[in-house]
Design a protein around this motif. Structure first.
Motif, mmCIF file in Angstrom:
data_model
loop_
_atom_site.group_PDB
_atom_site.id
_atom_site.type_symbol
_atom_site.label_atom_id
_atom_site.label_comp_id
_atom_site.label_asym_id
_atom_site.label_seq_id
_atom_site.Cartn_x
_atom_site.Cartn_y
_atom_site.Cartn_z
ATOM 1 N N MET A 29 1.735 3.202 6.926
ATOM 2 C CA MET A 29 0.678 2.979 5.938
ATOM 3 C C MET A 29 1.101 1.854 5.008
ATOM 4 N N THR A 30 1.220 0.692 5.579
ATOM 5 C CA THR A 30 1.705 -0.428 4.780
ATOM 6 C C THR A 30 0.966 -1.684 5.190
ATOM 7 N N TYR A 87 -6.741 11.763 7.040
ATOM 8 C CA TYR A 87 -5.344 11.513 6.699
ATOM 9 C C TYR A 87 -4.866 12.481 5.621
ATOM 10 N N GLU A 144 6.825 -5.001 8.610
ATOM 11 C CA GLU A 144 6.863 -3.599 9.029
ATOM 12 C C GLU A 144 6.024 -3.390 10.287
ATOM 13 N N LYS A 183 4.487 8.052 8.013
ATOM 14 C CA LYS A 183 3.421 7.572 7.117
ATOM 15 C C LYS A 183 3.920 6.389 6.301
ATOM 16 N N GLU A 184 5.090 6.549 5.772
ATOM 17 C CA GLU A 184 5.626 5.509 4.899
ATOM 18 C C GLU A 184 5.713 4.151 5.575
ATOM 19 N N VAL A 185 6.169 4.156 6.834
ATOM 20 C CA VAL A 185 6.372 2.859 7.475
ATOM 21 C C VAL A 185 5.106 2.302 8.095
ATOM 22 N N TYR A 218 0.802 -1.219 0.000
ATOM 23 C CA TYR A 218 0.000 0.000 0.000
ATOM 24 C C TYR A 218 0.830 1.261 0.000
ATOM 25 N N ARG A 219 2.056 1.091 0.449
ATOM 26 C CA ARG A 219 2.920 2.262 0.533
ATOM 27 C C ARG A 219 3.070 2.893 -0.852
ATOM 28 N N ALA A 272 -4.215 5.504 9.297
ATOM 29 C CA ALA A 272 -4.252 6.779 8.587
ATOM 30 C C ALA A 272 -4.835 7.864 9.477
#
Ligand SMILES: [Zn+2]
Lengths: 149, 796
Positions: free
Chosen positions: B767-768, A144, B773, B763-765, A4-5, B746
């Protein structure tokens, strides 16, 4: 499982120029007779696209918040599926329509997407839970992407 | 015995010429033996050792006197047997001598234990031993004669410092050789048959290891031949007997020792005074192995060159196989076990056994070592079999124990002594009292003044530890009276030649680090973040396989197997001190506590062989675990030799044995999850690479927090504490709900305030949908929350 990233970065970059995803998402939902059949990934991805769109067109959190609270209350009534009632689910549609009538520009797109989702959520408690997840997701992503109260 | 000493010392210094030769502008003027002989003569350090120094020119097949005396024969043959790896290389002609070739790490011979066709990359050691933690290099270092000059200078300086102690004892020379010659290759021949071959045959045995093993073999040969051919020994040349023994003759013995019941002995103690008792008991076991080894060496009339390995409650001694040797071993074994039984009522036992072997065993050592460990395992199963009657006998209760028992070991059959603690008096039996006192002494020992342990025939004033007929006493420095009286003087981690004035001064590397302020476990309790203590246990993965299979068959020489185990022991006993202290090295400091100034608040309870046990403040222990892993990697340079550990975190009053058990369970989880991992918290086993990500993530979170003296706190309104609680809950939910937690994540992140690039990173780590992770996030969040807990007993 998709990453999703990646998806998000892509999404954010395109937000401004992108066409409304409402029609496309609506079609996606309509493919499911029963919402319980929709994979979690797809729910999240739809919530993501719609959440972003609603932020862009200026929807306020409070405008969907009430609807979300209502549906959560229904969930408690259903008492983990033991007293599930399909009529209660169907009754969500007029409620949403009412809200949309008052806020044509911003709530209507949300209604358009949720309408088929509610249709597909009335068959079972499992499907209803997916509907709840979808709405919660939309609210979350809306925030968000910077959506305010 | 005069001759014996000369033979052994000769064997020890026989190759010193190699060192001298490599420092010369005109090295090929003389053979290395001659260079050595001349240097030893000129330096006058060895004036009293006229016979010994002849070994330099009497150990090669083209040397004049090799085949004209039994000394020459022994020197020649022990040199050969100690270097089977060299012999094989001399057979092929395509070699090339390069005087400045570096020493390869003996670990590079270890193949992937799970896939024996996979070879490690070759790694090299700097020719001069570094002061700090040793690490290998994958680039071939350039060595010049200047480097050798400087090594010679160092050695000469030390010999000068000890000039007054001549003739130099073998023990002193052993220490100096270890100090200066550990990274000097014993041979400098490279094999030129294709790159692969060249790498596989690269010299990897140090001059120190080679010299020591040569001396061990020479000493064994001396006794074997003198006893086996008593009439011929003084009158005849034993040429065929020494050079061509029949294949079924077994002149050698590998003696092994193993202490069983260590776990129970060390860790079954109450929490009161736990740290001192732990430390005392664990060090007691080290002293015990040391004691037994020296008793054996003495009974066999050998030297410390014959100690192949000593650490981790095990030891191996190379000896000779004669009737008198076997009798001597049995006598020591019986004596020590009688003592242990009376002193500790069978709570632990020392097993000693041996395997006879022929010279073939020096070429392929694996069957010998395996045979021995099988025998030791079998012994362990027959615990106290010959003393069952004594074990079952009901002990009379001592009258001190009518209402109570020893607070540490729960014995009731001994008088009890009062031990004053800070706010309490507890009653202990004498052995426990002494071990507690020993622990107290050890705790006082700091890095700057090297402690001395005196081995004394009579009970000295003050606290001492009795083993067998001897008393061991720790002092902070030299003590004139004790020195005179002592049978042996042990120097811990002390490489200063000046300190070796006693004839029997013995260098012992020992994992002993402890933070200066850490006297009780509770001192490590309230240091940073949440008040918790942690225990770390670690050991090398697949060790059995590494020894049995991972070294290619043709390379399993005695000297190589000894070098590898010695190398591991050196890491855990010696280098570990610097690593866990964290002052001199590039140590992990996750929250930036300025650890380099303060040092880590932890204590090495036990470390040696291939494993360790550390206790202390949870964050220090956590960081230290990763430091140990990283430095171990740099030290071996071989990614197939991995290390796993387990950490248990709990309250200061949690029983130590339970800590030990929990940490062991965590470690087992780490091992069962494929090894090369750390077990932490209750159900997590993390590969080290993931653990590193955890640390990175904590650092990321830290950007939103403020570093206070003893905890992390909220920075303005960037991220509230509830953020981390919710994130932790989400991370846990992810295990079941998977991607469905994303909208919630989120939502959570949308409230973060801070630098845009930091927020983007979060967010990057988060929202996965990547499971790993989320695992990283879960543990990092948990630790961050622990760091945010403010200290103080009331918050525990
Ligand atoms: Zn006791």
């Amino acid at each position: 499982m998709p990453e999703y990233r990646q998806h998000h970065r892509h999404q954010q970059g395109q937000q401004q120029t992108q066409q409304s995803p409402v029609a496309e998402m609506k079609e996606k939902i309509k493919r499911y007779q029963q919402l319980k059949a929709m994979p979690a990934e797809e729910i999240v991805s739809i919530a993501d696209r719609i959440g972003a769109h609603l932020k862009n067109i200026g929807l306020k959190t409070t405008q969907i918040r009430k609807f979300l609270d209502g549906i959560r209350k229904i969930d408690t009534q259903f008492n983990r599926g033991k007293s599930f009632n399909k009529d209660t689910v169907i009754l969500l549609k007029p409620k949403l329509a009412y809200a949309a009538g008052r806020q044509e520009r911003t709530v209507k797109p949300l209604m358009e997407v949720l309408d088929p989702a509610i249709d597909a959520a009335k068959d079972s408690y499992e499907s209803f839970k997916k509907l709840l997840a979808l709405i919660e997701g939309i609210v979350a992503y809306h925030k968000y992407y910077g959506g305010g109260d | 015995m005069e001759n014996f000493n000369s033979i052994v010392k000769g064997a020890l210094i026989h190759d010193i010429g190699k060192l001298i030769q490599r420092a010369q502008p005109n090295p090929s003027d003389k053979k290395h033996g001659q260079w050595g002989y001349d240097w030893l003569q000129e330096s006058k350090f060895f004036e009293e050792d006229a016979l010994s120094i002849r070994a330099t020119i009497t150990h090669h097949k083209d040397d004049e006197d090799v085949f004209t005396s039994n000394y020459g024969l022994i020197w020649y043959e022990s040199d050969n047997l100690a270097s089977f790896e060299r012999k094989q290389e001399e057979d092929n002609e395509k070699g090339r001598w390069d005087m400045f070739t570096p020493l390869a790490s003996p670990f590079f011979k270890v193949r992937n234990p799970n896939n024996l066709t996979e070879y490690a990359e070759i790694s090299y050691l700097p020719v001069k031993k570094s002061e700090g933690v040793e690490s290998v290099s994958f680039n071939k270092p350039d060595i010049t004669s200047k480097d050798y000059e400087s090594i010679i200078k160092g050695l000469k300086n030390d010999l000068e410092l000890a000039r007054g102690y001549r003739p130099y004892s073998i023990n002193l020379l052993l220490m100096l050789f270890e100090k200066h010659l550990s990274n000097v290759p014993s041979i400098t021949r490279e094999v030129m048959r294709g790159r692969e071959e060249q790498l596989q045959k690269h010299p990897d045995i140090s001059l120190f290891n080679h010299s020591k093993l040569t001396a061990a073999i020479a000493g064994s040969m001396y006794h074997f031949y003198r006893e086996t051919y008593p009439d011929k020994w003084n009158n005849e040349l034993l040429k065929d007997e020494i050079l061509k023994p029949s294949p079924d003759q077994k002149p050698y013995l590998l003696i092994g020792g193993d202490i069983s019941g260590v776990q129970r002995f060390i860790y079954t103690i109450s929490s009161k005074g736990a740290l001192r008792s732990l430390k005392g008991r664990s060090f007691y076991l080290e002293l015990l192995s040391e004691h037994v080894v020296s008793e054996l060496i003495e009974a066999l009339q050998l030297t410390r060159c014959n100690i192949i390995f000593l650490g981790g409650g095990h030891f191996y001694i190379l000896s000779y196989n004669t009737k008198s040797a076997l009798e001597a071993i049995d006598k020591v074994r019986k004596k020590i076990n009688d003592f242990l039984f009376d002193e500790f009522k069978g709570s632990f036992q020392l097993h000693i056994d041996y395997v006879p072997f022929s010279k073939e065993g020096l070429k392929n050592a694996v069957p010998v070592w395996q045979g021995l460990s099988r025998k030791l395992e079998a012994l362990k199963k027959k615990k106290w079999e010959d003393r069952l009657f004594d074990v079952l006998k009901v002990e009379c209760q001592h009258r001190d124990c009518d209402t109570t028992y020893c607070a540490v070991c729960f014995r009731e059959d001994l008088p009890l002594k009062d031990l004053k603690m800070v706010d309490d008096i507890i009653k202990l039996c004498e052995p426990c009292y002494n071990q507690y006192a020993l622990g107290t002494e050890l705790i006082k020992v700091s890095k700057s003044n090297h402690p001395v342990i005196y081995k004394l025939p009579d009970k000295p004033e003050g606290d001492s530890i009795k083993i067998g007929d001897w008393y061991y006493q720790i002092k902070y420095g030299w003590d004139k009276d004790l020195h005179k009286e002592a049978k042996a003087v042990y120097r811990i981690n002390d490489l200063n030649a000046k300190h070796y004035s006693h004839d029997n001064t013995i260098y012992i590397p020992t994992g002993i680090y402890q933070h200066e302020d850490l006297k009780e476990l509770s001192d490590a309790f309230n240091v940073y973040g949440m008040n918790r203590i942690a225990v770390l246990r670690m050991d090398v993965d697949n060790l059995g396989k590494i020894f049995a299979e991972a070294v290619p068959e043709e390379d399993r020489t005695f000297s190589r197997m000894a070098s590898i185990s010695k190398g591991l022991n050196q890491f855990f006993k010696y280098h570990l001190n610097d690593i866990v202290e964290g002052k001199d090295i590039d140590s992990y400091d996750i929250v930036g506590r300025d650890m380099k100034q303060t040092g880590r608040r932890l204590s090495v309870v036990y470390s040696g062989g291939d494993d360790l046990f550390i206790i202390g403040h949870w964050l220090d222990v956590l960081e230290a675990s990763y430091d140990i892993k990283r430095y171990f990697e740099k030290y071996t340079g071989n990614s197939f030799i991995t290390i796993s550990g387990g950490i248990a975190i709990n309250h200061e009053n949690y029983p130590v044995y339970q800590f030990a058990r929990d940490a062991q369970e965590s470690e087992e989880r780490a091992k069962s999850g494929g090894k090369n991992a750390i077990g932490i918290f209750t159900d997590e086993s993390l590969k080290w690479v993931i653990f590193e990500k955890v640390i990175e993530r904590i650092r990321l979170f830290k950007n939103f927090l403020k570093v206070e003296k003893d905890h992390l706190s909220i920075k303005g309104n960037s991220l509230p504490k509830t953020f981390f609680y919710r994130l932790l809950a989400l991370a846990r939910r992810f295990r079941n709900d998977k991607v469905l937690v994303l909208p919630k994540a989120a939502y959570l992140i949308s409230r973060a305030k801070g630098k845009p690039e930091d927020i983007l990173k979060i967010k990057e780590v988060i929202m996965t949908s990547n499971e790993q992770e989320w695992k990283v996030t879960e543990i990092a969040t948990l630790i961050t929350l622990m760091l945010m807990r403010k200290g103080g007993r009331e918050n525990a």
